[in-house]
Design a protein around this motif. Structure first.
Motif, short mmCIF file in Angstrom:
data_model
loop_
_atom_site.label_atom_id
_atom_site.label_comp_id
_atom_site.label_asym_id
_atom_site.label_seq_id
_atom_site.Cartn_x
_atom_site.Cartn_y
_atom_site.Cartn_z
N ARG A 93 1.66 7.00 12.57
CA ARG A 93 2.26 5.66 12.57
C ARG A 93 2.26 5.09 13.97
O ARG A 93 2.33 5.81 14.96
CB ARG A 93 3.70 5.71 12.03
N LEU A 123 7.16 11.05 7.33
CA LEU A 123 5.75 11.27 7.00
C LEU A 123 5.60 11.78 5.57
O LEU A 123 4.71 11.33 4.83
CB LEU A 123 5.16 12.27 8.00
N ARG A 125 5.95 8.94 3.18
CA ARG A 125 4.73 8.12 3.11
C ARG A 125 3.63 8.86 2.33
O ARG A 125 2.86 8.24 1.60
CB ARG A 125 4.24 7.77 4.51
N THR A 126 3.57 10.18 2.50
CA THR A 126 2.57 10.96 1.78
C THR A 126 2.79 10.88 0.28
O THR A 126 1.85 10.74 -0.52
CB THR A 126 2.61 12.43 2.24
N ALA A 132 0.32 7.44 3.74
CA ALA A 132 0.22 8.16 5.01
C ALA A 132 -1.20 8.13 5.53
O ALA A 132 -2.16 8.24 4.76
CB ALA A 132 0.70 9.60 4.84
#
Length: 435
Positions: free
Chosen positions: A188, A257, A260-261, A266
């Protein structure tokens, strides 16, 4: 001995025996080993109270007084300061295989890092394992396909900031490396005023003080204090609190993270690759060790880059004639942060130019002395560009290191076009052909 009790006599005998043993050991040490000129210090504590933090200017003054090498006694360890490109290359370069370990720092490594920070781990299987993992993820092919686009994007943003807000160049310099390293590690970008990143940088700064300050945490200087019972270790609560705060900060970034995955948003990054490799049993790492790896990468790639860019701009402002006479970027000779390197510990006895070093001796490069060495650079205190010739100190160091490990300052750039090749040729940077 008349009038002394048996217990008093026993204590006296023990004290005399300790004194005799100490004197004999010191005599044998001096007969076997010979260190560079030593800075006068106090008994037991040596120069511990005489070294300021930061020590850059002090180190330069000591180098002018004592020459290419001098010995400083901090706590229970002798530290050899290397003050010229020649001795740095000879010892830390050509003999790197036996100058590759790190000194034991009870609070910085064992407590505040849970024994997992690669920067402080000795030359052990754990160190080699972490290094192998980093190389497998951050290798050239991975960088080309995943990470170089991050840097190219942030470089464009940096130039945009310079053009539109030139009076805020120093904040742009901070945002650029921060965003690059955050993209590489966690996938990010970082923005100015990023709250989470600010917490990370503050913890990095706190750890630097813990690591480099001679008086911040005395246990690092006197490792034998770690033998005290835990209730008597007055530094332990601080170290444990630091570890909790540091792990919480990086765990929060990992959780973001993972979120987001789960949403398929991600981007490819180091942390994602490390988590995936661990789930497949490719990497054998504890959770704390993973977080310490993220921390070390951030430490290595953020603040030092910001400082280098700011110094380059300051150098161009101080030496405008350099920018007018060269069309290509300049390599400016200025002290590189940190002013002292992280100490390297010898793993076996060694001899060099009349000196005999015992195993366990520490060595560090003296950055200010190297950059301001009058024997290597004419008018060293002025801001000038370095003439890239085969006889210049930097190119001599590059040439020597290239045959052993890797160039100390050299880089290779992939040629993108004939015009690009002509541009970088002007500063003598080695190139490799584009595929």
């Amino acid at each position: 001995m008349t009038g002394l009790s048996p217990s008093s006599i026993a204590v006296l005998v023990v004290v005399i025996a300790i004194i005799v043993k100490t004197l004999l050991s010191r005599r044998q040490y001096k007969a076997k080993y010979k260190l560079p000129p030593a800075i006068p210090g106090w008994p037991i504590i040596g120069n511990t109270l005489g070294v300021p933090f930061p020590a850059g200017v002090w180190g330069h003054e000591m180098a002018k007084k004592y020459g290419e090498m001098f010995t400083c006694r901090l706590g229970g360890k002798s530290i050899i300061y290397l003050n010229s490109a020649r001795v740095v290359t000879d010892l830390l370069g050509k003999r790197a295989s036996v100058y590759s370990s790190h000194p034991y720092k009870p609070i910085a490594q064992d407590i505040a890092s849970d024994g997992s920070r690669m920067l402080l781990i000795g030359y052990t299987d754990q160190w080699r394992s972490q290094r192998k993992i980093m190389h497998s993820i951050l290798n050239g092919q991975q960088a080309e396909t995943k990470f170089i686009p991050f840097q190219e994007l942030e470089a464009k943003h940096l130039l945009w900031d310079y053009l539109h807000t030139p009076d805020q160049f120093y904040t742009a310099n901070q945002r650029f490396p921060d965003s690059v390293i955050m993209s590489v590690i966690f996938g990010r970008r970082a923005q100015l005023g990023d709250e989470q990143l600010t917490k990370m940088l503050n913890i990095v700064k706190e750890f630097a003080e813990l690591l480099f300050s001679a008086t911040k945490k005395q246990c690092n200087l006197f490792p034998w204090l770690a033998r005290l019972p835990k209730p008597l270790q007055w530094w332990r609560p601080y170290g444990e609190d630091f570890l909790r705060r540091a792990l919480a900060i990086y765990q929060r970034e990992v959780d973001n993270l993972l979120d987001r995955t789960s949403k398929n948003t991600a981007k490819p990054c180091f942390a994602a690759a490390l988590i995936e490799g661990s789930s497949k049993k490719e990497f054998q790492l504890a959770e704390t060790e993973k977080l310490m790896i993220y921390s070390m990468l951030l430490e290595a790639g953020s603040d030092t880059s910001r400082t280098a860019i700011t110094q380059l701009i300051a150098g161009a402002a101080a030496c405008p004639e350099c920018t007018r006479t060269h069309r290509a970027p300049l390599l400016l000779r200025r002290p590189r942060p940190p002013p002292m390197g992280v100490s390297a510990e010898r793993i076996q006895d060694d001899a060099y130019e009349g000196c005999r070093f015992p195993a366990g001796t520490l060595f560090t490069w003296n950055a200010y002395a190297l950059a301001l060495n009058e024997e290597d650079y004419e008018d060293a205190a002025s801001m000038t560009d370095i003439e890239r010739t085969k006889d210049s100190p930097i190119d001599r160091m590059n040439s020597d290191w290239d045959s052993v490990e890797k160039p100390l300052f050299g880089v290779k750039i992939k040629v993108r076009s004939p015009a690009h090749a002509e541009l970088i040729k002007q500063v003598g940077i080695e190139t490799i052909n584009a595929d």
